[in-house]
Design a protein around this motif. Sequence first.
Motif, PDB file in Angstrom:
ATOM      1  N   VAL B 128     -51.987   5.644-183.130  1.00 55.06           N
ATOM      2  CA  VAL B 128     -52.307   4.265-182.779  1.00 55.06           C
ATOM      3  C   VAL B 128     -51.077   3.385-182.989  1.00 55.06           C
ATOM      4  O   VAL B 128     -50.761   2.516-182.161  1.00 55.06           O
ATOM      5  CB  VAL B 128     -53.485   3.731-183.623  1.00 55.06           C
ATOM      6  N   ARG B 130     -47.983   4.156-182.731  1.00 55.08           N
ATOM      7  CA  ARG B 130     -47.030   4.342-181.626  1.00 55.08           C
ATOM      8  C   ARG B 130     -47.482   3.597-180.381  1.00 55.08           C
ATOM      9  O   ARG B 130     -46.667   2.987-179.684  1.00 55.08           O
ATOM     10  CB  ARG B 130     -46.886   5.839-181.312  1.00 55.08           C
ATOM     11  N   ALA B 131     -48.766   3.645-180.106  1.00 55.76           N
ATOM     12  CA  ALA B 131     -49.282   2.940-178.929  1.00 55.76           C
ATOM     13  C   ALA B 131     -49.091   1.432-179.071  1.00 55.76           C
ATOM     14  O   ALA B 131     -48.654   0.755-178.140  1.00 55.76           O
ATOM     15  CB  ALA B 131     -50.765   3.284-178.741  1.00 55.76           C
ATOM     16  N   TRP B 133     -46.911  -0.081-180.995  1.00 57.22           N
ATOM     17  CA  TRP B 133     -45.474  -0.353-180.949  1.00 57.22           C
ATOM     18  C   TRP B 133     -44.998  -0.406-179.494  1.00 57.22           C
ATOM     19  O   TRP B 133     -44.251  -1.318-179.102  1.00 57.22           O
ATOM     20  CB  TRP B 133     -44.710   0.717-181.735  1.00 57.22           C
ATOM     21  N   ALA B 134     -45.444   0.561-178.714  1.00 55.00           N
ATOM     22  CA  ALA B 134     -45.061   0.593-177.303  1.00 55.00           C
ATOM     23  C   ALA B 134     -45.523  -0.675-176.597  1.00 55.00           C
ATOM     24  O   ALA B 134     -44.780  -1.273-175.815  1.00 55.00           O
ATOM     25  CB  ALA B 134     -45.652   1.827-176.621  1.00 55.00           C
ATOM     26  N   PHE B 135     -46.733  -1.092-176.886  1.00 49.53           N
ATOM     27  CA  PHE B 135     -47.249  -2.325-176.283  1.00 49.53           C
ATOM     28  C   PHE B 135     -46.363  -3.515-176.654  1.00 49.53           C
ATOM     29  O   PHE B 135     -45.920  -4.281-175.783  1.00 49.53           O
ATOM     30  CB  PHE B 135     -48.687  -2.572-176.739  1.00 49.53           C
ATOM     31  N   HIS B 137     -43.269  -3.549-177.889  1.00 52.07           N
ATOM     32  CA  HIS B 137     -41.915  -3.391-177.352  1.00 52.07           C
ATOM     33  C   HIS B 137     -41.909  -3.680-175.848  1.00 52.07           C
ATOM     34  O   HIS B 137     -41.024  -4.368-175.341  1.00 52.07           O
ATOM     35  CB  HIS B 137     -41.423  -1.970-177.619  1.00 52.07           C
ATOM     36  N   GLY B 138     -42.912  -3.187-175.161  1.00 56.92           N
ATOM     37  CA  GLY B 138     -42.999  -3.431-173.726  1.00 56.92           C
ATOM     38  C   GLY B 138     -43.119  -4.912-173.417  1.00 56.92           C
ATOM     39  O   GLY B 138     -42.395  -5.441-172.568  1.00 56.92           O
ATOM     40  N   MET B 139     -44.016  -5.594-174.116  1.00 52.69           N
ATOM     41  CA  MET B 139     -44.177  -7.037-173.903  1.00 52.69           C
ATOM     42  C   MET B 139     -42.856  -7.759-174.122  1.00 52.69           C
ATOM     43  O   MET B 139     -42.470  -8.637-173.340  1.00 52.69           O
ATOM     44  CB  MET B 139     -45.243  -7.592-174.853  1.00 52.69           C
ATOM     45  N   VAL B 141     -39.607  -6.569-174.150  1.00 47.98           N
ATOM     46  CA  VAL B 141     -38.499  -6.314-173.231  1.00 47.98           C
ATOM     47  C   VAL B 141     -38.801  -6.868-171.837  1.00 47.98           C
ATOM     48  O   VAL B 141     -37.902  -7.351-171.157  1.00 47.98           O
ATOM     49  CB  VAL B 141     -38.118  -4.812-173.157  1.00 47.98           C
ATOM     50  N   LEU B 142     -40.048  -6.832-171.442  1.00 45.92           N
ATOM     51  CA  LEU B 142     -40.383  -7.421-170.147  1.00 45.92           C
ATOM     52  C   LEU B 142     -40.147  -8.929-170.167  1.00 45.92           C
ATOM     53  O   LEU B 142     -39.664  -9.512-169.205  1.00 45.92           O
ATOM     54  CB  LEU B 142     -41.833  -7.105-169.768  1.00 45.92           C
ATOM     55  N   ALA B 157     -51.915 -12.222-172.740  1.00 45.53           N
ATOM     56  CA  ALA B 157     -51.658 -10.777-172.648  1.00 45.53           C
ATOM     57  C   ALA B 157     -51.471 -10.178-174.046  1.00 45.53           C
ATOM     58  O   ALA B 157     -52.012  -9.102-174.348  1.00 45.53           O
ATOM     59  CB  ALA B 157     -50.429 -10.517-171.779  1.00 45.53           C
ATOM     60  N   GLY B 161     -54.035  -7.383-175.720  1.00 42.46           N
ATOM     61  CA  GLY B 161     -53.534  -6.105-176.207  1.00 42.46           C
ATOM     62  C   GLY B 161     -53.873  -5.886-177.672  1.00 42.46           C
ATOM     63  O   GLY B 161     -54.359  -4.818-178.062  1.00 42.46           O
ATOM     64  N   ALA B 164     -57.529  -5.197-178.153  1.00 42.34           N
ATOM     65  CA  ALA B 164     -57.904  -3.858-177.691  1.00 42.34           C
ATOM     66  C   ALA B 164     -57.573  -2.818-178.761  1.00 42.34           C
ATOM     67  O   ALA B 164     -58.387  -1.930-179.060  1.00 42.34           O
ATOM     68  CB  ALA B 164     -57.181  -3.537-176.386  1.00 42.34           C
ATOM     69  N   PHE B 165     -56.407  -2.937-179.365  1.00 46.81           N
ATOM     70  CA  PHE B 165     -56.011  -1.953-180.380  1.00 46.81           C
ATOM     71  C   PHE B 165     -56.758  -2.184-181.693  1.00 46.81           C
ATOM     72  O   PHE B 165     -57.042  -1.235-182.418  1.00 46.81           O
ATOM     73  CB  PHE B 165     -54.503  -1.983-180.577  1.00 46.81           C
TER      74      PHE B 165
END
Lengths: 173, 173
Positions: B128, B130-131, B133-135, B137-139, B141-142, B157, B161, B164-165
């Motif tokens: 969880v 990692r997921a 973190w990815a969310f 990090h994605g938010m 960098v975008l 957003a 997110g 949801a987690f």
Amino acid sequence: MADRTADIVAAARELLDTEGVPAVTMRRIAEKLGIRAPSLYKHLPDKGHVETALQTQCLTELAVALETVEADHPGDLLALALAYRRFAVGNPHLYRITRVIHRDALPEGVEYRAAMPLLRAVGGNMDVARAVWAFAHGMVVLELDDRFPPGADLDTAWRIGCEAFARTVTPGG
Amino acid sequence: MADRTADIVAAARELLDTEGVPAVTMRRIAEKLGIRAPSLYKHLPDKGHVETALQTQCLTELAVALETVEADHPGDLLALALAYRRFAVGNPHLYRITRVIHRDALPEGVEYRAAMPLLRAVGGNMDVARAVWAFAHGMVVLELDDRFPPGADLDTAWRIGCEAFARTVTPGG
DNA sequence: GAACACGGCTAACGTCGTTAGCCATATGAC
DNA sequence: GTCATATGGCTAACGACGTTAGCCGTGTTC
């Protein structure tokens, strides 16, 4: 006699795919075409033009990949996410080159098209779509940039994320 | 008489913060110190050493920021995520420079420390974490790379997110 | 006082994107 | 058929980049 610009972009794409971003130099591109670097400028204004063309290829091919999966598994968020990952891992250098988008130079609608399958999969909710996109993008760049520790179970992380967002879209199911 | 290497890294940091990644060149760093670029090599082996030092600063400062929020709002995933975002947006160039980590050259435990608050906030579940973190990090960098359309509601957003987690961690509440 | 390490320096190399300017060939107009 | 022009090559070069080689003054240490 054919459009020399297309040849240039094709050479750049081949360098990108086979040797990575640092190999995409004006001199290497020219070499691949049997000419010298300055001659490239008879056909395009600068290197940014090549990058924009590659970004267009990336977004278009990604859109096609996602649309294909969508046709086979409509509404399946996990399937879409895995296709996203498959595309990025299969085209790591191409994916990376879209980091800073040349938005004004991109053909109209290319970005939009790549985003649509995901938006449809989350029931048209823009905010959820952005969150899911961020998750997928984050997972992909962290994987491509080797930010996860060796041996990390990325399949599970992908599944957990997709399930979390799927619950957001359909709270009951 | 002080450690000249620290001066070099400090000069690089200032260039990075004020003028962005392209300004961080060996010549510009030297100029800031009133010396010439080749003299820098009396104190460090190459530019990668400077980058590693900056990455260490980034991860350490991020860890401190997250630990601070954790202390005030233990277990609050959204608060942690917003702190993550605040740090990245407040230090955009520094955050970006950690894209490709020099893992072998980094001080032991730095990466780990920055990851811990998040891991604790999701109850210790690595997958969880990692997921999420990815969310995040994605938010980030975008947003930093201007990939969201102008006017996109990023606050929503982020909230979607995180919720949801959070549901993934505590299905009932 | 001599030996040496330290930390500056200049000059230079090979890379990059890019520009200036030259020239051969092909094309189209008269 | 001849001449003008556009096309698309070329070489030389510029100013940036990271980096290396090698020189030299200064300060420390025996």
